[in-house]
Scaffold this motif. Structure first.
Motif, mmCIF file in Angstrom:
data_model
loop_
_atom_site.group_PDB
_atom_site.id
_atom_site.type_symbol
_atom_site.label_atom_id
_atom_site.label_comp_id
_atom_site.label_asym_id
_atom_site.label_seq_id
_atom_site.Cartn_x
_atom_site.Cartn_y
_atom_site.Cartn_z
ATOM 1 N N VAL A 142 -8.350 6.729 2.308
ATOM 2 C CA VAL A 142 -8.832 7.895 3.050
ATOM 3 C C VAL A 142 -7.678 8.874 3.269
ATOM 4 C CG1 VAL A 142 -9.766 8.657 5.267
ATOM 5 C CG2 VAL A 142 -10.740 6.657 4.120
ATOM 6 N N ARG A 143 -6.522 8.333 3.612
ATOM 7 C CA ARG A 143 -5.337 9.195 3.774
ATOM 8 C C ARG A 143 -5.046 9.927 2.452
ATOM 9 N NH1 ARG A 143 -0.786 10.336 6.600
ATOM 10 N NH2 ARG A 143 -1.504 9.285 8.481
ATOM 11 N N ALA A 144 -5.088 9.206 1.348
ATOM 12 C CA ALA A 144 -4.797 9.828 0.044
ATOM 13 C C ALA A 144 -5.820 10.926 -0.270
ATOM 14 C CB ALA A 144 -4.794 8.765 -1.060
ATOM 15 N N ILE A 145 -7.088 10.668 -0.006
ATOM 16 C CA ILE A 145 -8.146 11.655 -0.299
ATOM 17 C C ILE A 145 -7.924 12.925 0.533
ATOM 18 C CG2 ILE A 145 -10.623 12.156 0.003
ATOM 19 C CD1 ILE A 145 -11.096 9.067 -0.445
ATOM 20 N N LEU A 146 -7.716 12.738 1.830
ATOM 21 C CA LEU A 146 -7.637 13.916 2.702
ATOM 22 C C LEU A 146 -6.319 14.660 2.518
ATOM 23 C CD1 LEU A 146 -9.455 12.460 5.822
ATOM 24 C CD2 LEU A 146 -10.376 13.976 4.068
ATOM 25 N N GLU A 147 -5.232 13.929 2.302
ATOM 26 C CA GLU A 147 -3.963 14.624 2.023
ATOM 27 C C GLU A 147 -4.076 15.416 0.719
ATOM 28 O OE1 GLU A 147 -0.756 11.695 4.325
ATOM 29 O OE2 GLU A 147 -0.784 11.699 2.131
ATOM 30 N N ALA A 148 -4.730 14.829 -0.270
ATOM 31 C CA ALA A 148 -4.901 15.531 -1.547
ATOM 32 C C ALA A 148 -5.741 16.791 -1.352
ATOM 33 C CB ALA A 148 -5.557 14.605 -2.577
ATOM 34 N N ALA A 149 -6.816 16.676 -0.594
ATOM 35 C CA ALA A 149 -7.693 17.836 -0.378
ATOM 36 C C ALA A 149 -6.941 18.943 0.362
ATOM 37 C CB ALA A 149 -8.938 17.423 0.397
ATOM 38 N N VAL A 150 -6.139 18.553 1.368
ATOM 39 C CA VAL A 150 -5.343 19.538 2.110
ATOM 40 C C VAL A 150 -4.322 20.194 1.173
ATOM 41 C CG1 VAL A 150 -3.542 19.754 3.879
ATOM 42 C CG2 VAL A 150 -5.643 18.499 4.402
ATOM 43 N N GLU A 188 -6.452 -1.897 5.874
ATOM 44 C CA GLU A 188 -5.380 -1.025 5.372
ATOM 45 C C GLU A 188 -5.718 -0.398 4.030
ATOM 46 O OE1 GLU A 188 -4.093 -4.471 7.702
ATOM 47 O OE2 GLU A 188 -5.035 -4.343 5.753
ATOM 48 N N ILE A 189 -6.532 -1.068 3.213
ATOM 49 C CA ILE A 189 -6.836 -0.495 1.884
ATOM 50 C C ILE A 189 -7.601 0.800 2.057
ATOM 51 C CG2 ILE A 189 -7.888 -0.849 -0.373
ATOM 52 C CD1 ILE A 189 -7.976 -3.751 0.053
ATOM 53 N N ILE A 248 -12.211 5.692 9.539
ATOM 54 C CA ILE A 248 -11.994 6.877 8.697
ATOM 55 C C ILE A 248 -11.674 8.083 9.581
ATOM 56 C CG2 ILE A 248 -13.178 8.532 7.175
ATOM 57 C CD1 ILE A 248 -14.712 6.085 6.001
ATOM 58 N N GLU A 249 -12.411 8.204 10.687
ATOM 59 C CA GLU A 249 -12.190 9.351 11.578
ATOM 60 C C GLU A 249 -10.790 9.311 12.196
ATOM 61 O OE1 GLU A 249 -16.916 9.932 12.618
ATOM 62 O OE2 GLU A 249 -15.632 8.929 14.081
ATOM 63 N N THR A 250 -10.333 8.108 12.530
ATOM 64 C CA THR A 250 -8.981 7.989 13.100
ATOM 65 C C THR A 250 -7.933 8.444 12.086
ATOM 66 O OG1 THR A 250 -9.777 6.129 14.395
ATOM 67 C CG2 THR A 250 -7.391 6.349 14.206
ATOM 68 N N VAL A 251 -8.081 7.990 10.836
ATOM 69 C CA VAL A 251 -7.120 8.396 9.800
ATOM 70 C C VAL A 251 -7.202 9.908 9.588
ATOM 71 C CG1 VAL A 251 -6.495 8.183 7.356
ATOM 72 C CG2 VAL A 251 -7.219 6.161 8.631
ATOM 73 N N ALA A 252 -8.418 10.437 9.552
ATOM 74 C CA ALA A 252 -8.586 11.875 9.307
ATOM 75 C C ALA A 252 -7.888 12.687 10.386
ATOM 76 C CB ALA A 252 -10.067 12.227 9.245
ATOM 77 N N GLU A 253 -8.057 12.296 11.643
ATOM 78 C CA GLU A 253 -7.415 13.039 12.728
ATOM 79 C C GLU A 253 -5.897 13.003 12.574
ATOM 80 O OE1 GLU A 253 -8.831 15.191 14.745
ATOM 81 O OE2 GLU A 253 -10.657 14.628 13.674
ATOM 82 N N LEU A 296 0.823 -1.219 0.000
ATOM 83 C CA LEU A 296 0.000 0.000 0.000
ATOM 84 C C LEU A 296 0.855 1.266 0.000
ATOM 85 C CD1 LEU A 296 -2.820 -1.262 2.320
ATOM 86 C CD2 LEU A 296 -3.120 -0.440 -0.013
ATOM 87 N N ALA A 297 2.067 1.169 0.580
ATOM 88 C CA ALA A 297 2.957 2.333 0.580
ATOM 89 C C ALA A 297 3.318 2.715 -0.863
ATOM 90 C CB ALA A 297 4.207 2.034 1.393
ATOM 91 N N LYS A 298 3.334 1.724 -1.750
ATOM 92 C CA LYS A 298 3.619 2.027 -3.161
ATOM 93 C C LYS A 298 2.430 2.737 -3.807
ATOM 94 C CE LYS A 298 6.237 -2.264 -3.576
ATOM 95 N NZ LYS A 298 6.343 -3.568 -4.248
ATOM 96 N N LEU A 299 1.206 2.366 -3.365
ATOM 97 C CA LEU A 299 0.002 2.908 -4.011
ATOM 98 C C LEU A 299 -0.393 4.293 -3.487
ATOM 99 C CD1 LEU A 299 -2.029 -0.419 -4.011
ATOM 100 C CD2 LEU A 299 -1.210 0.776 -6.054
ATOM 101 N N LEU A 300 -0.028 4.587 -2.239
ATOM 102 C CA LEU A 300 -0.477 5.849 -1.629
ATOM 103 C C LEU A 300 -0.107 7.097 -2.452
ATOM 104 C CD1 LEU A 300 -1.708 7.564 0.701
ATOM 105 C CD2 LEU A 300 0.475 7.344 1.888
ATOM 106 N N PRO A 301 1.157 7.264 -2.870
ATOM 107 C CA PRO A 301 1.467 8.488 -3.621
ATOM 108 C C PRO A 301 0.695 8.578 -4.940
ATOM 109 C CG PRO A 301 3.470 7.186 -3.225
ATOM 110 C CD PRO A 301 2.335 6.415 -2.655
#
Ligand code: PEP
Ligand code: MG
Length: 363
Positions: A168-176, A162-163, A208-213, A78-83
């Motif tokens: 969710v991390r990718a979505i919120l990091e992108a939005a930020v 983990e997927i 999702i909330e944990t990842v968002a925080e 997943l670390a490969k897919l995140l970016p």
């Protein structure tokens, strides 16, 4: 980029003044999003993220993730897919410039992601360092007789947390990132597929909330986001009041809802459906024009129960029916907030939504 011009553009502007429902498009690439914007879409109603994983450079990492033996193995893949995912969402948010974007977390029938040959197994073995024989056994174990009723949608998200956490991390990091770079603040709408029970949504929403925080703490900033669900199983429609306790929005997935309400395969109906139409057992193809008596009744029940439990719930439709005029007239009657259709159907949906509003107010 296609755009409407001249008399047609003017006609569409008249239509826009008459219509109540918003019109969004289903899109997962920046090109499709541009097309949709050119045709006047007011947001993305469905980004199918599974379509983002079939490229040659990604599918191997996805297979690595699914076939890994443990969490560290999955996390390495997943670390490969995140970016890549982060870049996907940044591109979409940039095109949509602050308009709503509904991103559906991964919903593949699992068999589409499993390796289909020894050569594909070897590719995964090479990329991950895992043993090819072991990978093969694991792939065999994951095979299903009926993948469309199997390990897909939120079920996958529940068994492989983990997927969804990566997405969710990718979505919120992108939005930020896009908000920082352009000043346009997207409000991502994170959508969970194939939910049947409130409890599925409750488990996933907490994660999702944990990842968002975590993302907001790392970024030193926060932004608004919504968590909602597809309604595409009869049980979800009937339990919509309980489900609405966990969902800020519902989007009716009428492709699956038609399939599961009729017990009629989306992929195999060609063998007998023409005969049903010829003998007038069915007046119209229910995968094109919404079946009002069955699927439509479930939509009405779900909308009513959803609103009773959460009066401000946002309601939309993102199955193929979202671009069909007759179906659009029906959901205007139910009072949905928006329809979402394929980009090239956006003008048709704008007109049909206007017509539906006008004929409703004339009644
Ligand atoms: C649906 O089921 O209506 C839907 C929009 O999702 P998909 O077509 O991707 O299953
Ligand atoms: Mg579906």
């Amino acid at each position: 980029q296609p755009e409407l011009s001249g008399d047609f553009a003017e006609l569409m502007q008249w239509a826009d003044r008459a219509r109540r429902m918003k019109v969004r498009a289903n899109a997962e690439t920046p090109q499709d999003a541009e097309t949709a914007r050119g045709f006047g879409a007011e947001g993305i109603g469905l980004c199918r993220t599974e379509h983002m994983f079939f490229d040659a450079d990604r599918i191997v990492a996805v297979r690595e993730m699914i076939l890994a033996e443990d969490r560290p193995g999955r996390e390495a893949a997943l670390a490969k897919l995140l970016p890549m995912q982060r870049a996907d969402f940044e591109a979409l948010f940039k095109v949509m410039r602050g308009l709503p974007v509904t991103i559906r977390l991964l919903d593949p029938p699992l068999h589409e992601f499993l390796p289909h040959s020894d050569a594909e197994i070897d590719e995964v073995a090479k990329a991950s360092g895992m043993d090819a024989a072991k990978l093969k056994t694991r792939a065999q174990k994951l095979k299903e007789f009926n993948p469309m009723l199997g390990h897909r949608g939120c079920r996958l998200g529940i068994s492989y947390p983990e997927i969804y956490e990566m997405q969710v991390r990718a979505i919120l990091e992108a939005a930020v990132n896009v908000a920082k770079a352009t000043g346009e603040r997207a409000t991502p709408e994170i959508m969970i597929p194939l939910v049947a029970m409130r409890e599925e949504l409750a488990v996933l929403k907490k994660r999702i909330e944990t990842v968002a925080e975590a993302v907001f703490a790392e970024a030193g900033t926060r932004l608004d986001y919504l968590v909602g669900t597809m309604i595409e199983l009869p049980r979800a429609a009937l339990a919509a009041d309980a489900i609405a306790e966990e969902a800020a929005f519902f989007s009716f997935g009428t492709n699956d809802l038609t399939q599961t309400t009729f017990g009629l395969s989306r992929d195999d109906s060609a063998s007998f459906l023409p005969e049903y139409l010829r003998q007038n057992i069915l007046a119209r193809d229910p995968f094109v024009t919404l079946d009002r008596e069955g699927v439509g009744a479930l939509i009405e029940i779900a909308a009513e129960k959803g609103r009773k439990a959460r009066p401000d719930i946002k309601l939309g439709i993102c199955g193929e029916h979202g671009g069909d005029p007759d179906s659009i007239a029906f959901v205007e009657g139910v009072g949905l907030d928006y329809v979402s259709c394929s980009p090239y159907r956006t003008p048709i949906a704008r007109l049909a939504a206007a017509q539906a509003s006008l004929s409703k107010s004339a009644r």
